[in-house]
Scaffold this motif. Structure first.
Motif, PDB file in Angstrom:
ATOM      1  N   MET A   1       0.842  -1.205   0.000  1.00 29.98           N
ATOM      2  CA  MET A   1       0.000   0.000   0.000  1.00 29.98           C
ATOM      3  C   MET A   1       0.871   1.246   0.000  1.00 29.98           C
ATOM      4  O   MET A   1       1.889   1.317   0.680  1.00 29.98           O
ATOM      5  CB  MET A   1      -0.899   0.010   1.242  1.00 29.98           C
ATOM      6  CG  MET A   1      -1.783   1.247   1.368  1.00 29.98           C
ATOM      7  SD  MET A   1      -2.842   1.166   2.828  1.00 29.98           S
ATOM      8  CE  MET A   1      -3.702   2.736   2.684  1.00 29.98           C
ATOM      9  N   SER A   2       0.496   2.228  -0.774  1.00 28.21           N
ATOM     10  CA  SER A   2       1.202   3.495  -0.814  1.00 28.21           C
ATOM     11  C   SER A   2       0.503   4.503   0.097  1.00 28.21           C
ATOM     12  O   SER A   2      -0.733   4.563   0.131  1.00 28.21           O
ATOM     13  CB  SER A   2       1.239   4.043  -2.245  1.00 28.21           C
ATOM     14  OG  SER A   2       1.865   5.296  -2.274  1.00 28.21           O
ATOM     15  N   TYR A   3       1.305   5.262   0.808  1.00 22.80           N
ATOM     16  CA  TYR A   3       0.754   6.252   1.746  1.00 22.80           C
ATOM     17  C   TYR A   3       0.952   7.662   1.211  1.00 22.80           C
ATOM     18  O   TYR A   3       1.878   7.947   0.447  1.00 22.80           O
ATOM     19  CB  TYR A   3       1.433   6.108   3.109  1.00 22.80           C
ATOM     20  CG  TYR A   3       1.084   4.817   3.814  1.00 22.80           C
ATOM     21  CD1 TYR A   3      -0.056   4.727   4.598  1.00 22.80           C
ATOM     22  CD2 TYR A   3       1.887   3.684   3.665  1.00 22.80           C
ATOM     23  CE1 TYR A   3      -0.394   3.537   5.233  1.00 22.80           C
ATOM     24  CE2 TYR A   3       1.555   2.487   4.293  1.00 22.80           C
ATOM     25  CZ  TYR A   3       0.414   2.424   5.076  1.00 22.80           C
ATOM     26  OH  TYR A   3       0.074   1.243   5.692  1.00 22.80           O
ATOM     27  N   ASP A   4       0.087   8.553   1.660  1.00 20.82           N
ATOM     28  CA  ASP A   4       0.267   9.973   1.357  1.00 20.82           C
ATOM     29  C   ASP A   4       1.420  10.538   2.180  1.00 20.82           C
ATOM     30  O   ASP A   4       2.173  11.389   1.691  1.00 20.82           O
ATOM     31  CB  ASP A   4      -1.013  10.759   1.665  1.00 20.82           C
ATOM     32  CG  ASP A   4      -2.178  10.346   0.781  1.00 20.82           C
ATOM     33  OD1 ASP A   4      -1.933   9.952  -0.372  1.00 20.82           O
ATOM     34  OD2 ASP A   4      -3.324  10.402   1.258  1.00 20.82           O
ATOM     35  N   CYS A   5       1.525  10.078   3.427  1.00 20.68           N
ATOM     36  CA  CYS A   5       2.600  10.555   4.307  1.00 20.68           C
ATOM     37  C   CYS A   5       2.995   9.466   5.282  1.00 20.68           C
ATOM     38  O   CYS A   5       2.126   8.799   5.857  1.00 20.68           O
ATOM     39  CB  CYS A   5       2.159  11.805   5.084  1.00 20.68           C
ATOM     40  SG  CYS A   5       3.455  12.521   6.137  1.00 20.68           S
ATOM     41  N   VAL A   6       4.292   9.292   5.446  1.00 15.96           N
ATOM     42  CA  VAL A   6       4.813   8.457   6.525  1.00 15.96           C
ATOM     43  C   VAL A   6       5.498   9.374   7.527  1.00 15.96           C
ATOM     44  O   VAL A   6       6.360  10.180   7.165  1.00 15.96           O
ATOM     45  CB  VAL A   6       5.802   7.389   6.012  1.00 15.96           C
ATOM     46  CG1 VAL A   6       6.524   6.727   7.187  1.00 15.96           C
ATOM     47  CG2 VAL A   6       5.066   6.331   5.205  1.00 15.96           C
ATOM     48  N   ILE A   7       5.078   9.267   8.764  1.00 15.67           N
ATOM     49  CA  ILE A   7       5.666  10.038   9.850  1.00 15.67           C
ATOM     50  C   ILE A   7       6.636   9.126  10.590  1.00 15.67           C
ATOM     51  O   ILE A   7       6.238   8.072  11.086  1.00 15.67           O
ATOM     52  CB  ILE A   7       4.587  10.570  10.810  1.00 15.67           C
ATOM     53  CG1 ILE A   7       3.604  11.460  10.054  1.00 15.67           C
ATOM     54  CG2 ILE A   7       5.223  11.330  11.978  1.00 15.67           C
ATOM     55  CD1 ILE A   7       2.367  11.834  10.868  1.00 15.67           C
ATOM     56  N   GLN A  99       4.352   9.285  -0.531  1.00 21.41           N
ATOM     57  CA  GLN A  99       4.535  10.506  -1.324  1.00 21.41           C
ATOM     58  C   GLN A  99       5.321  11.566  -0.556  1.00 21.41           C
ATOM     59  O   GLN A  99       6.047  12.369  -1.153  1.00 21.41           O
ATOM     60  CB  GLN A  99       3.179  11.084  -1.723  1.00 21.41           C
ATOM     61  CG  GLN A  99       2.390  10.236  -2.690  1.00 21.41           C
ATOM     62  CD  GLN A  99       1.179  10.982  -3.199  1.00 21.41           C
ATOM     63  OE1 GLN A  99       1.288  12.040  -3.837  1.00 21.41           O
ATOM     64  NE2 GLN A  99      -0.003  10.467  -2.911  1.00 21.41           N
ATOM     65  N   THR A 100       5.143  11.585   0.762  1.00 19.45           N
ATOM     66  CA  THR A 100       5.841  12.569   1.597  1.00 19.45           C
ATOM     67  C   THR A 100       6.336  11.901   2.874  1.00 19.45           C
ATOM     68  O   THR A 100       5.832  10.852   3.276  1.00 19.45           O
ATOM     69  CB  THR A 100       4.913  13.746   1.993  1.00 19.45           C
ATOM     70  OG1 THR A 100       3.844  13.241   2.804  1.00 19.45           O
ATOM     71  CG2 THR A 100       4.348  14.445   0.763  1.00 19.45           C
TER      72      THR A 100
END
Length: 296
Positions: A1-7, A99-100
């Motif tokens: 799965m691709s995420y918009d943001c990984v913190i 993505q970020t």
């Protein structure tokens, strides 16, 4: 799965950003190793809405629950690499596409292994005079530190307490000028190592030093310097940092010099207040959202 943001980092800054990004309805993964400095603090005393204080673990637990309620996923793991194509590698060999990235990796404290110390952190042993100088008013206070760093804090704490003892743990040198100021401010200096903090449920009662000497003490501060800024992964990626390793960010957006890479909290050079970390996490999340939506 691709995420918009990984913190990367689930402390106060990371959690606040996660909550905001979850409310923006982004796909967010928060990765935390469980070793952040806020896990150590038994009580924060200066946060609005908590007049009796709140512990770091309690604040983090509530933050995780709140972030998850907005769809944020959490993963307990250690990130070992971040690639330029925004593929994140964990210690277990998992690859995560995003993505970020928000680095909220914080600082690793340089604490010596003194018995009883961890049980007292935030309750009767402190590290930040701006946060907790108030707590020592009228209290007999010890500063356990190293050389100039410890001496400087002992002098600063005279603003709150007249009874300060500086234990130069390890015996690092103190300049003649600083020695003179310590004498002028009537600060007792002991060139000895602290072996143990004697406490009752985290409330300090005494300090035991080398040679089985016991000093009755009400409060204590730690001042060793040498804390490690956990910015290695970001720097390896090409993020600019100060000489001490703090990541440089745009003061408005909290983005680093790398497009799509943000940083917030103690990994950035700031006051290291938990409230500042909250603000930076929230601020970064707004601009991550704008970047993802193409409205920056």
């Amino acid at each position: 799965m691709s995420y918009d943001c990984v913190i990367i980092g689930g402390g106060i800054a990371g959690l606040q950003a996660g909550i905001m990004l979850g409310r923006y309805q982004h796909r967010v993964l928060l990765i935390d190793s469980g070793k952040g400095r806020s896990n150590l603090c038994r009580k924060y005393n200066n946060i609005i809405g908590f007049p009796d204080g709140v512990s770091g673990p309690e604040l983090r637990h509530a933050g995780v629950k709140q972030a998850r309620s907005f769809g944020v996923e959490t993963l307990e793991s250690k990130v070992v690499d971040v690639h330029s194509n925004f593929i994140i590698e964990t210690a277990e060999g998992k690859s995560i596409d995003t993505q970020t990235v928000l680095f909220a990796t914080g600082i690793e404290e340089n604490f010596p292994p003194i018995l009883g110390m961890k049980e007292c952190l935030g309750l009767s042993i402190y590290v930040c005079p701006d946060c907790d100088g108030y707590e020592i008013i009228g209290q007999k206070t010890a500063v356990i530190g190293s050389g100039e760093t410890g001496a400087g804090l002992a002098i600063a704490l005279k603003d709150w307490s007249e009874e300060i003892i500086f234990f130069n743990h390890g015996g690092a040198p103190v300049s003649l000028e600083m020695q003179g100021e310590l004498r002028e401010r009537r600060i007792l200096v002991q060139q000895t190592e602290v072996d143990r903090f004697v406490h009752n449920g985290g409330l300090l009662e005494a300090i035991e030093t080398a040679g089985d000497h016991r000093w009755d003490i009400d409060k204590a501060f730690l001042a060793f310097g040498g804390n490690r800024v956990q910015s290695d992964l970001a720097v390896k990626l090409g993020a600019e940092a100060t000489d001490k390793g703090h990541l440089l960010v745009n003061p408005r957006t909290k983005m680093t010099n790398i497009d799509g890479i943000w940083a917030a909290g103690d990994v950035v050079d700031h006051t290291q207040f938990v409230t500042t970390a909250m603000g930076e996490g929230a601020q970064a999340s707004v601009w991550i959202h704008k970047w993802l939506k193409g409205t920056r």
